[in-house]
Design an enzyme around this catalytic site. Structure first.
Site, mmCIF file in Angstrom:
data_model
loop_
_atom_site.group_PDB
_atom_site.id
_atom_site.type_symbol
_atom_site.label_atom_id
_atom_site.label_comp_id
_atom_site.label_asym_id
_atom_site.label_seq_id
_atom_site.Cartn_x
_atom_site.Cartn_y
_atom_site.Cartn_z
ATOM 1 N N ASP A 1 0.877 -1.191 0.000
ATOM 2 C CA ASP A 1 0.000 0.000 0.000
ATOM 3 C C ASP A 1 0.905 1.228 0.000
ATOM 4 O OD1 ASP A 1 -2.348 1.597 0.189
ATOM 5 O OD2 ASP A 1 -2.206 1.682 2.360
ATOM 6 N N SER A 2 0.299 2.399 -0.127
ATOM 7 C CA SER A 2 1.071 3.644 -0.032
ATOM 8 C C SER A 2 1.453 3.945 1.414
ATOM 9 C CB SER A 2 0.223 4.801 -0.564
ATOM 10 O OG SER A 2 -0.978 4.876 0.186
ATOM 11 N N CYS B 1 -4.504 -1.741 -1.756
ATOM 12 C CA CYS B 1 -4.730 -0.326 -2.027
ATOM 13 C C CYS B 1 -5.686 -0.228 -3.207
ATOM 14 C CB CYS B 1 -3.394 0.330 -2.361
ATOM 15 S SG CYS B 1 -3.539 2.037 -2.920
ATOM 16 N N GLU C 1 -3.729 7.812 8.924
ATOM 17 C CA GLU C 1 -2.289 7.736 9.202
ATOM 18 C C GLU C 1 -1.998 8.305 10.595
ATOM 19 O OE1 GLU C 1 0.563 6.809 7.202
ATOM 20 O OE2 GLU C 1 -0.778 5.927 5.720
ATOM 21 N N CYS D 1 -11.183 2.834 0.079
ATOM 22 C CA CYS D 1 -9.767 3.137 0.306
ATOM 23 C C CYS D 1 -9.418 2.314 1.535
ATOM 24 C CB CYS D 1 -9.579 4.623 0.589
ATOM 25 S SG CYS D 1 -7.925 5.016 1.218
ATOM 26 N N HIS E 1 -7.403 2.711 3.796
ATOM 27 C CA HIS E 1 -7.206 3.482 5.029
ATOM 28 C C HIS E 1 -8.513 3.630 5.824
ATOM 29 C CE1 HIS E 1 -3.337 4.671 3.325
ATOM 30 N NE2 HIS E 1 -3.036 5.286 4.442
HETATM 31 N N1 DGL Z 1 -4.848 3.159 0.866
HETATM 32 C C1 DGL Z 1 -4.958 3.634 -0.449
HETATM 33 C C2 DGL Z 1 -6.237 3.194 -1.150
HETATM 34 O O1 DGL Z 1 -6.793 2.170 -0.813
HETATM 35 C C3 DGL Z 1 -4.438 4.991 -0.867
HETATM 36 C C4 DGL Z 1 -4.323 6.141 0.085
HETATM 37 C C5 DGL Z 1 -3.445 7.234 -0.504
HETATM 38 O O2 DGL Z 1 -2.233 7.021 -0.563
HETATM 39 O O3 DGL Z 1 -3.983 8.275 -0.962
HETATM 40 O O4 DGL Z 1 -6.678 3.808 -2.080
#
Ligand code: DGL
Length: 263
Positions: A11-12, A75, A153, A189, A191
């Site tokens: 993931d990012s 992600c 985060e 997302c 996150h």
């Molecule tokens: N967790 C990521 C997603 O599912 C991306 C969050 C990001 O880096 O903007 O899209």
């Protein structure tokens, strides 16, 4: 198959931990490498071209270094843009994470579904295709929120975050046309499931759905005949650069991650 060959999660940032957690619960002895592209974060603000070139290249380096048995792109942004590129570049099974529109359409009574993702994800044709295939009789309302990514985060780094901040970040989803009729929200997302408690407090009138449990079942199925170590091994977090927020060691330990490396 070498029993010590890991599953690679990518993931990012910390979002993919919401996919790792249910996978870890199903496969407690699976060796784990969790890679966070902290140097490329946040993906939601990047262009399609940037994601499409960056993600396959990084995954290629990670595969060379860690020799995983399977890669999970945990992600939505990377998966909806680069899943095909990654699959054609790598010689191993790749599981993607795409918005859970299908289960949302099975649940929704009002037939109005909210999709909460990054700005990059909500504009992808991949989302249009999922909506046309699985939710043709539903109205899909979308909102991209970089603020929620930052809040997730911060939360995992141990900062205090409030329900009011989460409410303010997600409110535009409900303010648009048909927004007040949304009864099911896709957390598109990875996150965002990390903020599910705050989202439920802010918007208790809707149901939430994400792909984590389904992805865990898919990983278990794809590895069903493979050997694992006889007991849990310490997972590794790989960073691509210094992160703006670093997840708490105590949180990482709940997922069996004890080592941190830089790629
Ligand atoms: N967790 C990521 C997603 O599912 C991306 C969050 C990001 O880096 O903007 O899209």
């Amino acid at each position: 198959m070498d029993p010590s060959a890991p599953i690679l999660f990518f993931d990012s940032g910390v979002g993919g931990l919401s996919v790792l957690a249910p996978a870890r619960a199903l496969l407690p002895n699976a060796p784990i490498v969790y890679a966070a592209d902290s140097a490329g974060f946040p993906y939601g603000k990047r262009t399609e071209a940037e994601i499409a070139s960056r993600v396959p290249a990084l995954l290629g380096r990670l595969v060379e270094r860690f020799h995983p048995r399977l890669a999970v792109i945990a992600c939505n942004t990377a998966s909806t843009i680069a899943l095909d590129h990654v699959r054609s570049a790598l010689d191993l099974p790749v599981v993607g994470t795409v918005p859970a529109i299908k289960p949302a359409a099975e649940m929704s009574r009002s037939r109005v579904i909210g999709v909460l993702g990054t700005e990059a994800t909500v504009r992808q044709p991949y989302v249009d295709d999922l909506a046309a295939r699985f939710a043709a009789d539903c109205t899909i309302v979308r909102h991209g929120s970089p603020e929620l990514v930052e809040l997730a985060e911060a939360k995992l780094a141990g900062d205090e975050i409030s329900v009011a901040e989460v409410r303010a970040a997600a409110q535009p989803l409900f303010d648009g046309p048909q927004g007040e009729r949304i009864d099911t929200v896709v957390l598109a997302c990875t996150h965002f499931p990390l903020l599910e408690d705050e989202l439920r407090s802010a918007f208790p009138q809707v149901d939430y759905v994400d792909g984590g449990a389904g992805i865990a079942r898919r990983i278990a199925y794809l590895t069903r005949e493979q050997p694992w170590p006889s007991e849990p091994t310490e997972g590794i977090l790989v960073l691509t650069g210094p992160p703006a927020h670093r997840p708490l060691d105590s949180f990482l330990a709940t997922l069996g991650i004890g080592q941190i490396l830089t790629l």
